[in-house]
Design an enzyme around this catalytic site. Structure first.
Site, PDB file in Angstrom:
ATOM      1  N   GLU A  17       0.849  -1.202   0.000  1.00 45.78           N
ATOM      2  CA  GLU A  17       0.000   0.000   0.000  1.00 45.78           C
ATOM      3  C   GLU A  17       0.882   1.248   0.000  1.00 45.78           C
ATOM      4  O   GLU A  17       1.873   1.320   0.730  1.00 45.78           O
ATOM      5  CB  GLU A  17      -0.901  -0.003   1.241  1.00 45.78           C
ATOM      6  CG  GLU A  17      -1.844   1.192   1.250  1.00 45.78           C
ATOM      7  CD  GLU A  17      -2.940   1.053   2.294  1.00 45.78           C
ATOM      8  OE1 GLU A  17      -3.652   0.028   2.288  1.00 45.78           O
ATOM      9  OE2 GLU A  17      -3.065   1.963   3.131  1.00 45.78           O
ATOM     10  N   HIS A  78      -8.261   3.250  -3.756  1.00 47.83           N
ATOM     11  CA  HIS A  78      -9.166   3.409  -2.607  1.00 47.83           C
ATOM     12  C   HIS A  78     -10.144   4.552  -2.906  1.00 47.83           C
ATOM     13  O   HIS A  78      -9.812   5.478  -3.656  1.00 47.83           O
ATOM     14  CB  HIS A  78      -8.390   3.768  -1.333  1.00 47.83           C
ATOM     15  CG  HIS A  78      -7.474   2.691  -0.856  1.00 47.83           C
ATOM     16  ND1 HIS A  78      -7.112   2.563   0.463  1.00 47.83           N
ATOM     17  CD2 HIS A  78      -6.843   1.684  -1.499  1.00 47.83           C
ATOM     18  CE1 HIS A  78      -6.297   1.529   0.604  1.00 47.83           C
ATOM     19  NE2 HIS A  78      -6.111   0.984  -0.587  1.00 47.83           N
ATOM     20  N   GLY A 109     -14.189   6.173   5.316  1.00 47.70           N
ATOM     21  CA  GLY A 109     -13.356   7.324   5.688  1.00 47.70           C
ATOM     22  C   GLY A 109     -13.589   7.651   7.146  1.00 47.70           C
ATOM     23  O   GLY A 109     -14.619   7.288   7.720  1.00 47.70           O
TER      24      GLY A 109
END
Ligand code: FAD
Length: 288
Positions: A17, A78, A109
């Site tokens: 990531e 994302h 979020g």
């Protein structure tokens, strides 16, 4: 390629990531980072989405598309929803489709206390439904999960029950929040499987190699800290070289144990540091 196909072909899937740099001028150095990360032969790289949800200056789509095009590595973009309108979300979905992105991680979020949120989407499952409704089968959907429970849920079991809404909304792969105690992950896995969640679950691992990460990441993550971990921190907190080495070795030990227990995948939070990612990969590549 759609990510679930990779999980069907191999075990463990190894993914990385990265996050978009705040300044546009740092974009080029991110691609240097990606070029180095490519050495680890990741099965995919996921690119995070700015928490504000502002689509005007969002570079997630562009970065994910460039990685796929220029490095031939599959990507996951994302997408968060809590600060977005339905129109914003639809605009991002069509940008993803135009850029040939095939995989999206649907996220709520974080909610900043006191901040005015839009509330068109309250949870990640509602975003997943919108992605499916708008894109049909074009976009494969991933989601987040929390081995020690999400910080807003009353219990791990109720969090797992809520996780099932995501699966019902079309999420095909889950990636965990970082954790330092593998036994917490094994317990979560047992409970999730027991609750009927059968999709692949990759374990999210973040090597802690700098003192600044102890306050920022470790304390904020809410992850439980096993004795080995706290002993490492007290020994090396003021010894940068020692912490770098010990933190890397801790992550390697954690990952080797997870792979030996048959984990579906390892997702390494690289913090855009290719040197740490490569060191960790070298310590586990014989098992990949
Ligand atoms: P949700 O699935 O909506 O869950 C949030 C809370 O609501 C949980 O307590 C859950 O139990 C509960 N809940 C879920 N669905 C329902 C429902 N239908 N009804 C009632 N309760 C429900 N943040 C970013 O800003 N950008 C990123 O790129 C990003 N990437 C991430 C990647 C991973 C792998 C992880 C683990 C987290 C990431 N985050 C990111 C952080 C994430 O946005 C936060 O953890 C956020 O607080 C929760 O997101 P979620 O998608 O899990 O939310």
């Amino acid at each position: 390629m759609k990510i679930p196909a990779i999980y069907k072909q191999k075990k463990p899937v190894f993914s990385l990531e990265i996050f978009p740099p705040k300044r546009k001028t740092n974009r080029e150095s991110l691609y240097d980072t990606v070029a180095q990360l490519a050495e680890c032969e990741p099965d995919f790289i996921s690119v995070t989405y700015g928490a504000g949800g502002n689509i005007a200056d969002n570079s997630t789509c562009e970065i994910a598309a460039n990685i796929k095009k220029n490095y031939g590595i599959e990507t996951v973009a994302h997408l968060t929803c809590v600060n977005s309108t339905r129109e914003d979300v639809q605009e991002m979905i069509s940008r993803f489709q135009d850029a040939d992105i095939e995989n999206v991680m649907a996220l709520r979020g974080d909610i900043v206390p006191g901040e005015d949120i839009r509330r068109e989407f309250r949870h990640a499952n509602e975003l997943a439904i919108e992605i499916q409704r708008t894109s049909g089968d074009d976009l494969n959907i991933l989601g987040a999960c929390y081995p020690e429970g999400h910080y807003q849920s009353d219990s791990l079991d109720s969090d797992i029950q809520n996780l099932k809404y995501k699966i019902g909304a079309g999420v095909r792969v889950l990636i965990t929040q970082l954790f330092f105690d593998n036994s917490a992950f094994y317990d979560f896995l047992d409970r999730a499987r027991g609750a009927g969640i059968t999709v692949p679950i990759s374990a999210g691992i973040m090597p802690i190699v700098k003192a600044s990460q102890i306050e920022k990441t470790v304390q904020l993550s809410g992850a439980s800290l096993p004795h080995d971990f706290t002993a490492m921190i007290s020994q090396y907190e003021f010894d940068p070289k020692g912490l770098y080495e010990a933190g890397t070795q801790y992550a390697i030990r954690q990952i080797r144990d997870l792979i030996e227990h048959g984990v579906d995948g390892i997702h390494l939070y690289t913090m855009n540091d290719p040197n740490v990612a490569i060191r960790v990969w070298e310590g586990i590549r014989d098992l990949l």
